[in-house]
Design a protein around this motif. Sequence first.
Motif, PDB file in Angstrom:
ATOM      1  N   UNK A 144      14.501  -2.185   4.855  1.00 32.33           N
ATOM      2  CA  UNK A 144      13.693  -2.854   5.403  1.00 32.33           C
ATOM      3  C   UNK A 144      11.621  -2.760   4.694  1.00 32.33           C
ATOM      4  N   UNK A 145      11.841  -1.536   5.250  1.00 37.92           N
ATOM      5  CA  UNK A 145      10.454  -1.630   4.407  1.00 37.92           C
ATOM      6  C   UNK A 145      10.462  -0.988   2.976  1.00 37.92           C
ATOM      7  N   UNK A 146      11.502  -1.103   2.424  1.00 45.70           N
ATOM      8  CA  UNK A 146      11.122  -0.533   1.063  1.00 45.70           C
ATOM      9  C   UNK A 146      11.277  -2.204   0.473  1.00 45.70           C
ATOM     10  N   UNK A 147      12.316  -3.404   1.021  1.00 37.20           N
ATOM     11  CA  UNK A 147      11.949  -4.246   0.671  1.00 37.20           C
ATOM     12  C   UNK A 147      10.855  -5.327   0.816  1.00 37.20           C
ATOM     13  N   UNK A 148       9.963  -5.290   2.292  1.00 39.04           N
ATOM     14  CA  UNK A 148       9.007  -4.974   2.296  1.00 39.04           C
ATOM     15  C   UNK A 148       7.906  -4.891   1.617  1.00 39.04           C
ATOM     16  N   UNK A 149       7.722  -3.726   0.978  1.00 39.94           N
ATOM     17  CA  UNK A 149       6.893  -2.916   0.052  1.00 39.94           C
ATOM     18  C   UNK A 149       7.061  -3.880  -0.938  1.00 39.94           C
ATOM     19  N   UNK A 150       8.437  -3.919  -1.391  1.00 45.13           N
ATOM     20  CA  UNK A 150       8.823  -4.855  -2.384  1.00 45.13           C
ATOM     21  C   UNK A 150       7.954  -5.925  -3.181  1.00 45.13           C
ATOM     22  N   UNK A 151       8.246  -6.760  -1.699  1.00 44.02           N
ATOM     23  CA  UNK A 151       7.745  -8.069  -1.687  1.00 44.02           C
ATOM     24  C   UNK A 151       6.141  -8.123  -1.580  1.00 44.02           C
ATOM     25  N   UNK A 152       5.470  -6.896  -1.143  1.00 41.67           N
ATOM     26  CA  UNK A 152       4.256  -6.742  -0.943  1.00 41.67           C
ATOM     27  C   UNK A 152       3.359  -7.017  -2.193  1.00 41.67           C
ATOM     28  N   UNK A 153       4.020  -6.003  -3.287  1.00 47.16           N
ATOM     29  CA  UNK A 153       3.001  -5.803  -4.388  1.00 47.16           C
ATOM     30  C   UNK A 153       3.411  -6.484  -5.307  1.00 47.16           C
ATOM     31  N   UNK A 154       4.450  -7.625  -4.794  1.00 50.62           N
ATOM     32  CA  UNK A 154       4.725  -8.640  -6.232  1.00 50.62           C
ATOM     33  C   UNK A 154       3.976  -9.396  -6.051  1.00 50.62           C
ATOM     34  N   UNK A 155       3.373  -9.197  -4.086  1.00 48.35           N
ATOM     35  CA  UNK A 155       2.269 -10.559  -4.493  1.00 48.35           C
ATOM     36  C   UNK A 155       1.462  -9.881  -4.571  1.00 48.35           C
ATOM     37  N   UNK A 156       0.595  -8.911  -4.132  1.00 51.57           N
ATOM     38  CA  UNK A 156       0.024  -8.267  -4.992  1.00 51.57           C
ATOM     39  C   UNK A 156      -0.656  -8.233  -6.924  1.00 51.57           C
ATOM     40  N   UNK A 157       0.474  -8.173  -7.350  1.00 52.13           N
ATOM     41  CA  UNK A 157       0.932  -7.731  -8.664  1.00 52.13           C
ATOM     42  C   UNK A 157       0.377  -9.794  -8.764  1.00 52.13           C
ATOM     43  N   UNK A 158       0.566 -10.593  -8.231  1.00 54.41           N
ATOM     44  CA  UNK A 158       0.420 -12.264  -8.882  1.00 54.41           C
ATOM     45  C   UNK A 158      -0.466 -12.363  -8.410  1.00 54.41           C
ATOM     46  N   UNK A 159      -2.079 -11.802  -7.518  1.00 58.29           N
ATOM     47  CA  UNK A 159      -3.080 -11.989  -6.869  1.00 58.29           C
ATOM     48  C   UNK A 159      -4.741 -11.045  -7.882  1.00 58.29           C
ATOM     49  N   UNK A 160      -3.647  -9.909  -8.810  1.00 59.12           N
ATOM     50  CA  UNK A 160      -4.154  -9.232  -9.000  1.00 59.12           C
ATOM     51  C   UNK A 160      -4.729  -9.933 -10.872  1.00 59.12           C
ATOM     52  N   UNK A 161      -6.287  -9.908 -11.297  1.00 61.31           N
ATOM     53  CA  UNK A 161      -6.367 -10.655 -12.153  1.00 61.31           C
ATOM     54  C   UNK A 161      -7.301 -10.023 -13.804  1.00 61.31           C
ATOM     55  N   UNK A 162      -7.287  -8.398 -12.969  1.00 61.15           N
ATOM     56  CA  UNK A 162      -7.684  -7.637 -13.590  1.00 61.15           C
ATOM     57  C   UNK A 162      -6.654  -7.289 -14.978  1.00 61.15           C
TER      58      UNK A 162
END
Length: 506
Positions: A144-162
């Motif tokens: 579960x943690x791996x799934x949640x972490x992957x979802x969170x990382x994808x979200x952060x990459x989407x919000x990363x503008x650098x």
Amino acid sequence: MKRLFAKLFLFIPFLTLMVASFIWADLPFLDRYTTSFITISLTIATFSITFSFLQYQFSPYKALLRSISVNHQSWCYALILIALIPIATLFIDKRYLVQASMFCIPILAYGVVMLPLISSEETNPKLLLERAMKLSRIQRFLKTYQTQEKREQDKQETLSFSITGEMPMHDYSTKYHSAPIWNDPFSLINSIIELALKNSDSVTYEQTIDQYFRLTNLCLENQRVDYKSGFRFSVNKLISDNFEIIASTVVSNTKSLPLQSLLIYKTGDFLKGKALSNQQTSAPFDDIAASLVGYVKIQLSQNRDAAIYITSLFRQLAQKGIYNPPEEGAQPSMFNAHLIAYPNYIKTLGQHAIKEKNSDYLFRCLEELGYLGCTAVKNNHYQVIIECLQGIVQLGREARAGHLKCFWRHCALEAVDHAEERLHWMLSWLPRLPEQDRDLLARSFSTAFSRIHGSTHEISFQPTDDTPAIVFNNTKEPHIESYSQERYYRKVDYSDVSEIKEFKLY
């Protein structure tokens, strides 16, 4: 499993009562008490359920429950249904009301005993940890943690503008991913430790610390947490972050030095165990060690013994790496490069001691660096030698700038003098090294002595029949080092005792 058999064994007396009542009961005589039988069943069920819920209120660990457990609710519903069986016989055939009551009352009486036990188990931290530490639950948690972490990382990459190459270096290491999930065993451990300290339950506190380290091992040994996968970094951070939370919880919730020290000593044993397999320089174990630095900074004045133990721990972890380096093929160069973190931690603690005007603890840090430096010279470990020289010189210069005296009233030396003593300790072993290595390190030692004195010192060796003799060439010429980068040029004047700029020593 043992508890299940104990519960089944506990039912035997009630089962015996049920069988005996059917064999020897005078049914015609009992028919006149039908109304009583109905109320008895309902009364027993009501009493047992109410008493079991009341027990939650007296449990010191009731805060561990977010809601009433499914297990407890199931037992309550079952008892209510059993208590309603005699009433149901009134609508079916009231002639069997007595027999139904004789069947239900022993079971309900068994429930009077069982429900308080179940409510006690549901708030028992030891039992809750046993459930959370089952391999199947840990496997589900990591999935579960791996799934949640992957979802969170994808979200952060989407919000990363650098764009790579258009952001400062520190941005690469400050990405924060948070993937909180339900039934996190680390969160349970944190809660139990906090409640155990508030309730002065030292036994539960100690056992829970052990379970944290056990959980750490179980997570890292899981196949899902592979070195080659990015998920390993997330788990490492989860483990180190939770250790910081535990350390902060201990400091905040107890003033007992033995309880505070217990966490430190158990952490030391854990890290030493990892050092047996050369893991003291790998994550998350090096991060856990780094957290101990923060502990000392907070508790130096209150818990001197634990602070000294931590500096000793860092020295021993570094020495273990020097005595028993990893085998070939295990990236020994990376291991050695990371091993210097431990003398650097000692230096950092010494700098904090100077800031706090604690010459006693500063002396302990100089002692640890001196002994570790001697070990490094004896074993020709270049990286640790240089880091010990760097630490000793920097502590000596900062102590002199801070006007720190020796803490011992029988000693007239200043802290900077003790720092120079440790340099001489290390230097005394240098002639035993091979000539090429000895001459290379002599330049580093010359720089170290020059910096701590503020004037130029040169060290060389004179051949003798036995061990080469150390030759000092001391001058009164100010020791100045220069630095240039692109079009910028600066000098560091070490003859100025107020100059405490830490410049990398090679």
